[in-house]
Motif scaffolding. Structure first.
Motif, PDB file in Angstrom:
ATOM      1  N   ALA A  89      11.737  93.883   6.429  1.00 21.49           N
ATOM      2  CA  ALA A  89      11.771  95.305   6.791  1.00 21.49           C
ATOM      3  C   ALA A  89      12.971  95.596   7.697  1.00 21.49           C
ATOM      4  N   TYR A  90      13.238  94.712   8.641  1.00 25.40           N
ATOM      5  CA  TYR A  90      14.388  94.882   9.534  1.00 25.40           C
ATOM      6  C   TYR A  90      15.692  94.874   8.734  1.00 25.40           C
ATOM      7  N   LEU A  91      15.818  93.896   7.830  1.00 22.44           N
ATOM      8  CA  LEU A  91      17.050  93.790   7.035  1.00 22.44           C
ATOM      9  C   LEU A  91      17.254  95.020   6.159  1.00 22.44           C
ATOM     10  N   GLN A  92      16.166  95.547   5.636  1.00 25.32           N
ATOM     11  CA  GLN A  92      16.262  96.772   4.839  1.00 25.32           C
ATOM     12  C   GLN A  92      16.697  97.934   5.735  1.00 25.32           C
ATOM     13  N   LEU A  93      16.115  98.013   6.914  1.00 24.06           N
ATOM     14  CA  LEU A  93      16.430  99.084   7.858  1.00 24.06           C
ATOM     15  C   LEU A  93      17.906  99.090   8.250  1.00 24.06           C
ATOM     16  N   VAL A  94      18.473  97.904   8.436  1.00 25.28           N
ATOM     17  CA  VAL A  94      19.882  97.845   8.850  1.00 25.28           C
ATOM     18  C   VAL A  94      20.837  97.762   7.661  1.00 25.28           C
ATOM     19  N   GLY A  95      20.301  97.840   6.448  1.00 25.72           N
ATOM     20  CA  GLY A  95      21.130  97.947   5.261  1.00 25.72           C
ATOM     21  C   GLY A  95      21.681  96.644   4.708  1.00 25.72           C
ATOM     22  N   ILE A  96      21.013  95.548   4.973  1.00 25.93           N
ATOM     23  CA  ILE A  96      21.460  94.265   4.419  1.00 25.93           C
ATOM     24  C   ILE A  96      20.694  94.027   3.128  1.00 25.93           C
ATOM     25  N   ALA A  97      21.395  94.150   2.007  1.00 21.52           N
ATOM     26  CA  ALA A  97      20.749  94.078   0.694  1.00 21.52           C
ATOM     27  C   ALA A  97      21.026  92.782  -0.051  1.00 21.52           C
ATOM     28  N   SER A  98      22.091  92.102   0.279  1.00 18.40           N
ATOM     29  CA  SER A  98      22.467  90.869  -0.421  1.00 18.40           C
ATOM     30  C   SER A  98      21.391  89.806  -0.263  1.00 18.40           C
ATOM     31  N   VAL A  99      20.988  89.209  -1.373  1.00 19.59           N
ATOM     32  CA  VAL A  99      19.974  88.148  -1.320  1.00 19.59           C
ATOM     33  C   VAL A  99      20.485  86.984  -0.482  1.00 19.59           C
ATOM     34  N   GLU A 100      21.748  86.626  -0.658  1.00 24.72           N
ATOM     35  CA  GLU A 100      22.318  85.513   0.088  1.00 24.72           C
ATOM     36  C   GLU A 100      22.267  85.786   1.596  1.00 24.72           C
ATOM     37  N   ALA A 101      22.623  86.995   1.990  1.00 19.08           N
ATOM     38  CA  ALA A 101      22.597  87.352   3.408  1.00 19.08           C
ATOM     39  C   ALA A 101      21.160  87.373   3.930  1.00 19.08           C
ATOM     40  N   ARG A 102      20.236  87.879   3.147  1.00 19.56           N
ATOM     41  CA  ARG A 102      18.832  87.914   3.573  1.00 19.56           C
ATOM     42  C   ARG A 102      18.279  86.512   3.768  1.00 19.56           C
ATOM     43  N   VAL A 103      18.624  85.609   2.850  1.00 16.15           N
ATOM     44  CA  VAL A 103      18.164  84.222   2.966  1.00 16.15           C
ATOM     45  C   VAL A 103      18.719  83.593   4.243  1.00 16.15           C
ATOM     46  N   LYS A 104      19.992  83.851   4.518  1.00 16.77           N
ATOM     47  CA  LYS A 104      20.601  83.293   5.727  1.00 16.77           C
ATOM     48  C   LYS A 104      19.955  83.866   6.986  1.00 16.77           C
ATOM     49  N   TYR A 105      19.778  85.186   7.023  1.00 18.52           N
ATOM     50  CA  TYR A 105      19.107  85.803   8.170  1.00 18.52           C
ATOM     51  C   TYR A 105      17.719  85.194   8.363  1.00 18.52           C
ATOM     52  N   LEU A 106      16.959  85.095   7.292  1.00 17.86           N
ATOM     53  CA  LEU A 106      15.601  84.558   7.393  1.00 17.86           C
ATOM     54  C   LEU A 106      15.625  83.140   7.939  1.00 17.86           C
TER      55      LEU A 106
END
Length: 129
Positions: A89-106
């Motif tokens: 939800a946070y990543l969506q809120l700040v506009g991070i859509a890339s799967v690769e970036a989401r995996v790294k953030y997680l």
């Protein structure tokens, strides 16, 4: 066939972030006192000599962890992990859509979360003793 997860580059980011968080949890509240003492006496406190530094590229991950830390539930055994749903939800809120970036953030948020939970569990055990 299942989906292949992206290559998890930047493993050093995790080490820097967890080292920075661990140091901050242990010594962060004393920084101003350490600095005042150093200014007054010229002696730098030992913890300040080993203070980890974040690279600019690490800051967004640390900020995400800091923002998400408030979403953590407290259970009978202590602090629970930050829910994956909150990270997404946070990543969506700040506009991070890339799967690769989401995996790294997680991955990085979970590493910092594990460091935070280990620290709080250690402190709870010390207070109980």
């Amino acid at each position: 066939q299942g989906r292949v997860l992206p290559h998890q580059a930047g493993r050093r980011s995790g080490k820097r972030l967890t080292a920075f968080l661990d140091w901050s949890l242990r010594w962060g509240a004393s920084i101003k006192a350490f600095e005042a003492r150093a200014k007054r006496t010229g002696v730098v406190a030992r913890p300040m000599l080993s203070r980890p530094q974040l690279k600019q590229a690490d800051v967004p991950y640390y900020e995400a962890f800091s923002a998400l830390s408030a979403s953590r539930q407290a259970g009978a055994a202590g602090n629970e992990a930050i829910p994956i749903s909150e990270v997404l939800a946070y990543l969506q809120l700040v506009g991070i859509a890339s799967v690769e970036a989401r995996v790294k953030y997680l991955r990085l948020i979970q590493k910092m979360d594990a460091t935070f939970r280990a620290y709080t569990a250690e402190n709870a055990n010390q207070r109980a003793s």
